[in-house]
Design a protein around this motif. Structure first.
Motif, PDB file in Angstrom:
ATOM      1  N   ARG A  49      42.709  48.755  38.273  1.00  0.00           N
ATOM      2  CA  ARG A  49      42.702  47.446  37.616  1.00  0.00           C
ATOM      3  C   ARG A  49      43.967  47.345  36.775  1.00  0.00           C
ATOM      4  O   ARG A  49      44.115  48.092  35.799  1.00  0.00           O
ATOM      5  CB  ARG A  49      41.516  47.340  36.651  1.00  0.00           C
ATOM      6  CG  ARG A  49      40.184  47.628  37.272  1.00  0.00           C
ATOM      7  CD  ARG A  49      39.827  46.575  38.248  1.00  0.00           C
ATOM      8  NE  ARG A  49      38.401  46.405  38.322  1.00  0.00           N
ATOM      9  CZ  ARG A  49      37.747  46.223  39.450  1.00  0.00           C
ATOM     10  NH1 ARG A  49      38.400  46.216  40.596  1.00  0.00           N
ATOM     11  NH2 ARG A  49      36.454  46.031  39.442  1.00  0.00           N
ATOM     12  N   CYS A  73      44.750  45.066  34.742  1.00  0.00           N
ATOM     13  CA  CYS A  73      44.528  44.400  33.451  1.00  0.00           C
ATOM     14  C   CYS A  73      44.101  45.365  32.359  1.00  0.00           C
ATOM     15  O   CYS A  73      44.120  45.019  31.189  1.00  0.00           O
ATOM     16  CB  CYS A  73      43.484  43.296  33.581  1.00  0.00           C
ATOM     17  SG  CYS A  73      41.805  43.905  33.866  1.00  0.00           S
ATOM     18  N   VAL A  85      44.914  37.341  37.535  1.00  0.00           N
ATOM     19  CA  VAL A  85      44.224  37.836  36.359  1.00  0.00           C
ATOM     20  C   VAL A  85      43.032  36.920  36.088  1.00  0.00           C
ATOM     21  O   VAL A  85      43.206  35.720  35.888  1.00  0.00           O
ATOM     22  CB  VAL A  85      45.195  37.871  35.161  1.00  0.00           C
ATOM     23  CG1 VAL A  85      44.437  38.106  33.872  1.00  0.00           C
ATOM     24  CG2 VAL A  85      46.237  38.966  35.352  1.00  0.00           C
ATOM     25  N   GLY A  86      41.836  37.496  36.146  1.00  0.00           N
ATOM     26  CA  GLY A  86      40.636  36.681  35.929  1.00  0.00           C
ATOM     27  C   GLY A  86      39.992  36.999  34.594  1.00  0.00           C
ATOM     28  O   GLY A  86      40.143  36.299  33.618  1.00  0.00           O
ATOM     29  N   CYS A  87      39.274  38.126  34.571  1.00  0.00           N
ATOM     30  CA  CYS A  87      38.448  38.441  33.402  1.00  0.00           C
ATOM     31  C   CYS A  87      39.201  39.198  32.316  1.00  0.00           C
ATOM     32  O   CYS A  87      38.829  39.160  31.165  1.00  0.00           O
ATOM     33  CB  CYS A  87      37.263  39.288  33.848  1.00  0.00           C
ATOM     34  SG  CYS A  87      37.771  40.932  34.419  1.00  0.00           S
ATOM     35  N   GLU A  88      40.215  39.921  32.713  1.00  0.00           N
ATOM     36  CA  GLU A  88      40.995  40.783  31.808  1.00  0.00           C
ATOM     37  C   GLU A  88      40.177  41.843  31.099  1.00  0.00           C
ATOM     38  O   GLU A  88      40.547  42.311  30.038  1.00  0.00           O
ATOM     39  CB  GLU A  88      41.789  39.937  30.792  1.00  0.00           C
ATOM     40  CG  GLU A  88      42.829  39.075  31.480  1.00  0.00           C
ATOM     41  CD  GLU A  88      43.677  38.289  30.506  1.00  0.00           C
ATOM     42  OE1 GLU A  88      44.691  38.835  30.059  1.00  0.00           O
ATOM     43  OE2 GLU A  88      43.313  37.141  30.183  1.00  0.00           O
ATOM     44  N   GLY A 101      38.400  44.277  33.418  1.00  0.00           N
ATOM     45  CA  GLY A 101      38.034  45.257  34.436  1.00  0.00           C
ATOM     46  C   GLY A 101      36.909  44.866  35.367  1.00  0.00           C
ATOM     47  O   GLY A 101      36.574  45.618  36.281  1.00  0.00           O
ATOM     48  N   VAL A 102      36.322  43.687  35.184  1.00  0.00           N
ATOM     49  CA  VAL A 102      35.088  43.372  35.904  1.00  0.00           C
ATOM     50  C   VAL A 102      35.313  42.648  37.236  1.00  0.00           C
ATOM     51  O   VAL A 102      34.631  42.920  38.215  1.00  0.00           O
ATOM     52  CB  VAL A 102      34.143  42.540  35.005  1.00  0.00           C
ATOM     53  CG1 VAL A 102      32.923  42.069  35.777  1.00  0.00           C
ATOM     54  CG2 VAL A 102      33.705  43.369  33.804  1.00  0.00           C
ATOM     55  N   CYS A 103      36.285  41.731  37.292  1.00  0.00           N
ATOM     56  CA  CYS A 103      36.336  40.822  38.450  1.00  0.00           C
ATOM     57  C   CYS A 103      37.149  41.343  39.631  1.00  0.00           C
ATOM     58  O   CYS A 103      36.977  40.890  40.753  1.00  0.00           O
ATOM     59  CB  CYS A 103      36.861  39.460  38.027  1.00  0.00           C
ATOM     60  SG  CYS A 103      38.642  39.424  37.701  1.00  0.00           S
ATOM     61  N   GLY A 104      38.067  42.250  39.375  1.00  0.00           N
ATOM     62  CA  GLY A 104      38.832  42.851  40.471  1.00  0.00           C
ATOM     63  C   GLY A 104      40.036  42.050  40.935  1.00  0.00           C
ATOM     64  O   GLY A 104      40.788  42.522  41.791  1.00  0.00           O
ATOM     65  N   ALA A 105      40.267  40.860  40.369  1.00  0.00           N
ATOM     66  CA  ALA A 105      41.370  40.023  40.844  1.00  0.00           C
ATOM     67  C   ALA A 105      42.728  40.708  40.669  1.00  0.00           C
ATOM     68  O   ALA A 105      43.652  40.478  41.438  1.00  0.00           O
ATOM     69  CB  ALA A 105      41.372  38.682  40.101  1.00  0.00           C
ATOM     70  N   CYS A 106      42.833  41.572  39.659  1.00  0.00           N
ATOM     71  CA  CYS A 106      44.129  42.171  39.309  1.00  0.00           C
ATOM     72  C   CYS A 106      44.364  43.503  39.995  1.00  0.00           C
ATOM     73  O   CYS A 106      45.297  44.220  39.646  1.00  0.00           O
ATOM     74  CB  CYS A 106      44.184  42.374  37.806  1.00  0.00           C
ATOM     75  SG  CYS A 106      43.014  43.642  37.264  1.00  0.00           S
TER      76      CYS A 106
END
Ligand code: FAD
Ligand code: FES
Ligand code: FES
Lengths: 291, 160
Positions: B61, B63, B41-44, B46-51
Motif C-alpha cells: 500500500r 499510502c 488514492v482512496g482511503c489513505e 490501507g483499506v481500499c487497495g487503490a494505491c
C-alpha cells in the motif's frame, strides 16, 4: 500532507535503535511494517516526534527453526509464515491463522513482532502467541529480558514494552506429540479484523483422552482471552461433541466481549459458542492424525 | 535524523533522485513529485487497495509507506505495465475485454494485486483469485468481470 511532521531516523543496527529510543523515550515510535502505525499517523491519531524505522537494520528478518524453537526476528513479515516450509508442519497454528490477517499487501509489509507489539484486541497473532506459549525477547538500554506471551499483553493496545524497548524476537516452542491445532474466526468480510477468533491447541494422551487443552480468543476482551475454566473441564476427559458444547458454554459465559458498531456483545458470545466447538473438533481430529 | 531527505529509487525502470519531506507517503511522491497519477488514492489508511504498487517483488500500500522507505529500491506502478505506444499488458487487455472496470478508479490497484498473484501462480482457482483481490475494493463492477479478467489473463499471459 497526511501525517503531522516528525523526524525520521533509519538506523542500521539494534544498538543504534536502542540509543535513539533511549534518547527520545515517549516521543519516539518504532516503525516496523507500518501497517498499523501508518493509518494512525495518517489520521493523526498518533503524532510521534521521532520515527525510528527499523527496516534498514541488518539481520532481523529471519524465521529460524534450526533447533526445536521457531525464532522470529523483529522484521520477519507476516507473509513469510505462508511461504515457510517448516511452519505448516511444525507450528501449524501460525500457518492456520496467518491468512486471516488483512490482505496479501498488508502481510507483505506487516511484521509478526509488530502485530504483537501493537496488541490490537482483535488481532490474530497475540492470541496465537499466548496459545502456543511463545516467549518474547525484549532489548532496552537496561539490557535484555524475556517475557511470556501470557504476561506481555497488559491492556487494550498496551503491552509490557517500555517506550525505550524493542521486541527483538518471538520464540515459539515446539508442539508436544499428539497435538492438533485449529484457528477459527468470523469477520464481516475476508481480511477484516476478527469479530471473534479462537485458537485451540489440544494434546491427546495415548489413551485418546485430552491431556492438555488451550483455548485463547481474540475480539472478546482487551487482551487475548484464555478460557481457563473451559480448558480445565476438558483435560483428562474423552473428547466428545457433548463435552465440546459444555466447554463452549463455559467460554461464552466467562469472556468479556464489548458491543461496538461491528457486533453486539451477545452476538460475540454466540460466536464464541459456535467457534469453540468447531475449533475443538478440528484440533482433536488433527491431534489424532498426528498420533 | 531529519525532516527532509534525498532519495534515489527506480520507478518503472527510470532512476530518480529527489529530495522529499520524510513524512511524504510513497503514493503522494509518485503522484505529485513524479507526476505518475495512475496510482490512485482512496482511503489513505490501507483499506481500499487503490494505491497498491509493487515494491521489489511484493505488493504494498503506497499510502501507508513513506517515500524515504523506498530509497534504493525498485517500484512498479500501473504506468510501468505497458508503454503508451505498445500493446497493453495481458492483464490490462483482459480487464478491457471482460468488463473488469467501469469508472476505473480501483483498476490500477487491482492490476497490481492481480499481477503479484499471477506472477507467483499459474492457473489459480476462483477462490484463490477472490482471496488475492480481497484487499481491493470496487464500487462499480460487482467483481465478476474482474475475476473473469484475471482468469483470462492467466490463460494468455506468457510469463517466461
Ligand atoms: C487494511 C488493513 C487490514 C488489517 N487487518 C488485520 C487483521 O485482520 N488482523 C491483524 O492482526 N492485523 C491487521 N492489520 C494490522 C497489521 O497486521 C499490522 O501489520 C500489525 O498490526 C502491526 O505490525 P507492523 O509490523 O505493521 O507494525 P507497525 O505498524 O510498524 O507498528 C505498530 C506498533 O507496534 C510498535 N512496534 C512494531 N514493531 C515493534 C518492535 N519490534 N518492538 C517494539 N515496538 C514495535 C510500533 O511502534 C507501533 O506502535 C491490518 C492492517 C490494515 C492496514
Ligand atoms: S488509498 Fe491506500 S489503501 Fe486506500
Ligand atoms: S471500476 Fe469503479 S470502483 Fe472499480
Amino acid at each position: 500532507m497526511k501525517p503531522a511532521p516528525f523526524e525520521y531516523a533509519a538506523p542500521e543496527s539494534v544498538e543504534e535503535v536502542l540509543e535513539l529510543l533511549g534518547e527520545h523515550g515517549e516521543e519516539a515510535k518504532v516503525l516496523a511494517g507500518g501497517q498499523s502505525l501508518g493509518p494512525l499517523l495518517n489520521m493523526r491519531l498518533a503524532t510521534p516526534g521521532v520515527l525510528v524505522d527499523i527496516n534498514r537494520v541488518e539481520g532481523l528478518s529471519y524465521l529460524r527453526s534450526g533447533d526445536d524453537v521457531l525464532a522470529v526476528g523483529a522484521l520477519a513479515r507476516q507473509r513469510s509464515i505462508e511461504r515457510s516450509i517448516s511452519i505448516p508442519r511444525r507450528w501449524p497454528l501460525l500457518h492456520q491463522a496467518a491468512p486471516y490477517i488483512g490482505h496479501v499487501a498488508i502481510r507483505n509489509r506487516g511484521t509478526i513482532c509488530g502485530s504483537l507489539a501493537h496488541a490490537d484486541p482483535a488481532a490474530e497473532l497475540p492470541a496465537v502467541a499466548v496459545a502456543l506459549g511463545a516467549r518474547l525477547r525484549i532489548r532496552g538500554a537496561r539490557g535484555e529480558r524475556e517475557v511470556e506471551a501470557g504476561d506481555f499483553f497488559v491492556n487494550y493496545m498496551t503491552t509490557d514494552l517500555a517506550p525505550d524497548e524493542l521486541l527483538v524476537e518471538a520464540r515459539f516452542p515446539p508442539l508436544p506429540p499428539r497435538t492438533g491445532t485449529s484457528w477459527k474466526e468470523v469477520a464481516r468480510r475476508h481480511g477484516d479484523f476478527a469479530l471473534v477468533g479462537v485458537a485451540a491447541v489440544v494434546t491427546l494422551a495415548r489413551d485418546g483422552r485430552c491431556e492438555r487443552v488451550r483455548l485463547v480468543y481474540t475480539g472478546v476482551a482487551p487482551t487475548p482471552f484464555e478460557a481457563g475454566d473451559a480448558e480445565e473441564m476438558l483435560s483428562g476427559e474423552s473428547p466428545t461433541q457433548e463435552l465440546f458444547g459444555e466447554a463452549a458454554e463455559r467460554a461464552a459465559r466467562d469472556c468479556e466481549p464489548g458491543s461496538d458498531v461491528h457486533a453486539s456483545a451477545a452476538y460475540r458470545r454466540h460466536l464464541v459458542r459456535v467457534l469453540t466447538k468447531r475449533a475443538l473438533g478440528e484440533a482433536v481430529r488433527r491431534a489424532r492424525e498426528e498420533g | 535524523m531529519e525532516r527532509r531527505r534525498t532519495i534515489r529509487l527506480t520507478v518503472n525502470g527510470t532512476r530518480y533522485e529527489r529530495e522529499v519531506e520524510v513524512r511524504k507517503t510513497l503514493a503522494d511522491f509518485l503522484r505529485y513529485d513524479l507526476g505518475l497519477k495512475g496510482t490512485h488514492v482512496g482511503c489513505e489508511h490501507g483499506v481500499c487497495g487503490a494505491c497498491t504498487v509493487m515494491l521489489g517483488d511484493a505488493s504494498v500500500r503506497s499510502c501507508i509507506l513513506y517515500a524515504v522507505q523506498a530509497d534504493g529500491q525498485e517500484v512498479l506502478t500501473v504506468e510501468g505495465l505497458s508503454s503508451p505506444e505498445g500493446p497493453l499488458h495481458p492483464l490490462q487487455q483482459a480487464f478491457h475485454e471482460h468488463h473488469g472496470l467501469q469508472c476505473g478508479f480501483c483498476t490500477p490497484g487491482f492490476l497490481m494485486s492481480a499481477l503479484e498473484l499471477l506472477a507467483e501462480k499459474q492457473n489459480p482457482g476462483e477462490e484463490e483469485i477472490r482471496e488475492a483481490l480481497s484487499g481491493n475494493l470496487c464500487r462499480c463492477t460487482g467483481y465478476e468481470g474482474i475475476v473473469e479478467a484475471v482468469r483470462a489473463a492467466d490463460r494468455v499471459w506468457n510469463r517466461s
